[in-house]
Design a protein around this motif. Sequence first.
Motif, PDB file in Angstrom:
ATOM      1  N   GLN A 316     -12.881 -13.885   2.230  1.00  0.00           N
ATOM      2  CA  GLN A 316     -12.671 -14.348   0.819  1.00  0.00           C
ATOM      3  C   GLN A 316     -12.801 -13.260   0.154  1.00  0.00           C
ATOM      4  OE1 GLN A 316     -14.593 -17.643  -0.159  1.00  0.00           O
ATOM      5  NE2 GLN A 316     -13.155 -19.342   0.829  1.00  0.00           N
ATOM      6  N   LEU A 317     -11.874 -13.345  -1.021  1.00  0.00           N
ATOM      7  CA  LEU A 317     -11.882 -11.304  -1.811  1.00  0.00           C
ATOM      8  C   LEU A 317     -12.822 -11.433  -2.967  1.00  0.00           C
ATOM      9  CD1 LEU A 317      -9.151 -10.315  -2.193  1.00  0.00           C
ATOM     10  CD2 LEU A 317     -10.176  -9.939  -0.664  1.00  0.00           C
ATOM     11  N   THR A 389     -17.043  -7.278   1.950  1.00  0.00           N
ATOM     12  CA  THR A 389     -15.720  -7.112   1.811  1.00  0.00           C
ATOM     13  C   THR A 389     -15.265  -6.543   0.977  1.00  0.00           C
ATOM     14  OG1 THR A 389     -16.005  -8.742  -0.379  1.00  0.00           O
ATOM     15  CG2 THR A 389     -16.256  -9.973   1.295  1.00  0.00           C
ATOM     16  N   HIS A 390     -15.519  -5.640   0.927  1.00  0.00           N
ATOM     17  CA  HIS A 390     -15.437  -3.953  -0.217  1.00  0.00           C
ATOM     18  C   HIS A 390     -14.431  -3.113   0.524  1.00  0.00           C
ATOM     19  CE1 HIS A 390     -15.592  -0.223  -2.107  1.00  0.00           C
ATOM     20  NE2 HIS A 390     -15.437   0.679  -1.328  1.00  0.00           N
ATOM     21  N   ALA A 391     -14.304  -3.319   2.487  1.00  0.00           N
ATOM     22  CA  ALA A 391     -13.504  -2.751   2.950  1.00  0.00           C
ATOM     23  C   ALA A 391     -11.750  -4.267   2.577  1.00  0.00           C
ATOM     24  CB  ALA A 391     -13.417  -2.697   4.294  1.00  0.00           C
ATOM     25  N   VAL A 392     -12.318  -4.671   2.755  1.00  0.00           N
ATOM     26  CA  VAL A 392     -10.599  -5.688   2.620  1.00  0.00           C
ATOM     27  C   VAL A 392     -10.509  -5.943   0.951  1.00  0.00           C
ATOM     28  CG1 VAL A 392     -10.216  -8.135   1.847  1.00  0.00           C
ATOM     29  CG2 VAL A 392     -11.801  -7.295   4.372  1.00  0.00           C
ATOM     30  N   ALA A 394     -10.704  -3.168  -1.108  1.00  0.00           N
ATOM     31  CA  ALA A 394     -10.300  -2.197  -1.440  1.00  0.00           C
ATOM     32  C   ALA A 394      -8.602  -1.906  -0.573  1.00  0.00           C
ATOM     33  CB  ALA A 394     -11.100  -0.879  -0.221  1.00  0.00           C
ATOM     34  N   GLU A 395      -8.719  -2.438   0.523  1.00  0.00           N
ATOM     35  CA  GLU A 395      -7.226  -2.676   0.937  1.00  0.00           C
ATOM     36  C   GLU A 395      -6.495  -3.062   0.223  1.00  0.00           C
ATOM     37  OE1 GLU A 395      -5.264  -4.483   5.407  1.00  0.00           O
ATOM     38  OE2 GLU A 395      -7.563  -4.005   4.703  1.00  0.00           O
ATOM     39  N   GLU A 402       0.662  -0.293  -4.635  1.00  0.00           N
ATOM     40  CA  GLU A 402       1.449   0.302  -3.843  1.00  0.00           C
ATOM     41  C   GLU A 402       2.883  -0.357  -4.544  1.00  0.00           C
ATOM     42  OE1 GLU A 402       4.274   2.991  -1.452  1.00  0.00           O
ATOM     43  OE2 GLU A 402       2.447   2.777  -2.023  1.00  0.00           O
ATOM     44  N   GLU A 403       2.496  -1.841  -4.290  1.00  0.00           N
ATOM     45  CA  GLU A 403       3.514  -2.891  -4.209  1.00  0.00           C
ATOM     46  C   GLU A 403       4.035  -2.149  -6.583  1.00  0.00           C
ATOM     47  OE1 GLU A 403       2.063  -6.779  -4.204  1.00  0.00           O
ATOM     48  OE2 GLU A 403       2.760  -6.564  -2.115  1.00  0.00           O
ATOM     49  N   ARG A 404       3.174  -1.802  -6.883  1.00  0.00           N
ATOM     50  CA  ARG A 404       3.612  -1.816  -8.121  1.00  0.00           C
ATOM     51  C   ARG A 404       4.174  -0.273  -8.873  1.00  0.00           C
ATOM     52  NH1 ARG A 404      -1.724  -2.883  -9.516  1.00  0.00           N
ATOM     53  NH2 ARG A 404      -2.750  -0.562  -9.811  1.00  0.00           N
TER      54      ARG A 404
END
Length: 448
Positions: A316-317, A389-392, A394-395, A402-404
């Motif tokens: 979870q984020l 959850t920092h890496a998650v 950040a990803e 990238e989508e924007r």
Amino acid sequence: MKLWLVIIHIILVATNIWVTADFHDELPEDNEFAEFEEFEEANNNQDFEEEDVLIVDGDSEFDHFQDEEEFEGLDVAGGSTGPKKDDPSTLTITEIPLHLLARWDSFYLEVLTLIGLLIYMSIYAAGCSKNAHIAEMWLMEHKQLLLDNFSLVGDTGKSNEDTPEIGFVKKSQSHYNLYCSGRVGCDSMLIELKLLKRQDLVHILAQLVLNQNDQAHIRVDLAKEETDTFVLAVATRRTAMRLVRDMADISVYCPEKRPGDKYGLPSGFCVMSEIAEATAAILDTKVLHTFSKFSPYIDYIHISDQFSGPKEEDPQLTMPEVKRVLHVGLNINIKGRISNAEDQEALKYLMQLTFYLIDKLRRFKLSKEGKSKADKNRLRVEEAFLKTTHAVRAEAAAQRKEERRRAEKERILQEEDPDKQRKWEEKEQRRLAKKRAPRMKQLKVKAL
């Protein structure tokens, strides 16, 4: 009512099959050549007397078959192609066996199927009836106690004065719910009767091997402003292992299981505590006496201000939403003695213990040391969660960026403006070049 209609229908089908089988037994053997046999037998037995035969001389209507000139060019010497009178007959009559449905031993599959259906329906009806009887008896014994403590009992949306009839909400044949609200110290209370699946033959066979009981699970949503912050659980050994493995708050704040003997509890219980001060306050003389007297009926007691349900397998984020709850699990059927008056009195006493805990949690407050320890524990858990959850996160942020950028590129290409497209390409090239360039630290030197 539908169950009895199904049973009557099965009986009628079985009766129809039995009558059909008897009817086939009485029918004569079906012989397709019976008419020919009767005709042949009549020709053989008929006695033609000479005086009764009339011989007619003269021309016959079949004399032209004897005229050789009539069949010129026909190879008469070769003989007739038809069968000779002296040749034996090649006609064979096959004996037709009796129809397969004319005997009882041909119905063994159908009979076994009907017997299996009757057994299943009987077990299903008996199991559903017994579970409904258990729920009715439990409600009858606890109804007045619930009405004395709550202004609303039952999932009707009306007060008790408007709805004198109170009953469980039937979720399944073995699961009943009862909702209560309107009491000081808690927001609501949900009572779940999770009974054995007596309507299922597979579960009945499993119950012969496993030691299982009908249980009442009581969940009380505590008032946030009136209860303090700590996690505590008291449970049997088997249930304690399940709570530590599955419940997020217990596995994080108090994963260590301590034997109940150290706290004055029966030997079959374990204690999982975050704050020792809270454990000593909750497990007072009255609670310990109740555990020692009614230990077979108690499965677990779980108090938490960080309850978020079972563990989530997916990362979870954000921090999960937590609630302040009191969970009580009771065994309401000890070795099938649900009709025992002593058992019913014990269960009523344990329900009163639930209300006693609600009032005690409302009055209890941690000391400054205990409150500081609880706050540090929650801050430590939050920091550990953010770190893991920092890496998650950040990803996920990079993916959103990238989508924007992709959406912006599609918008520029759709405008068909060469200048805008050229400027966007130059901007994108500068961004990629900056991203690929090595990073260097700048040191600032103060002037003397």
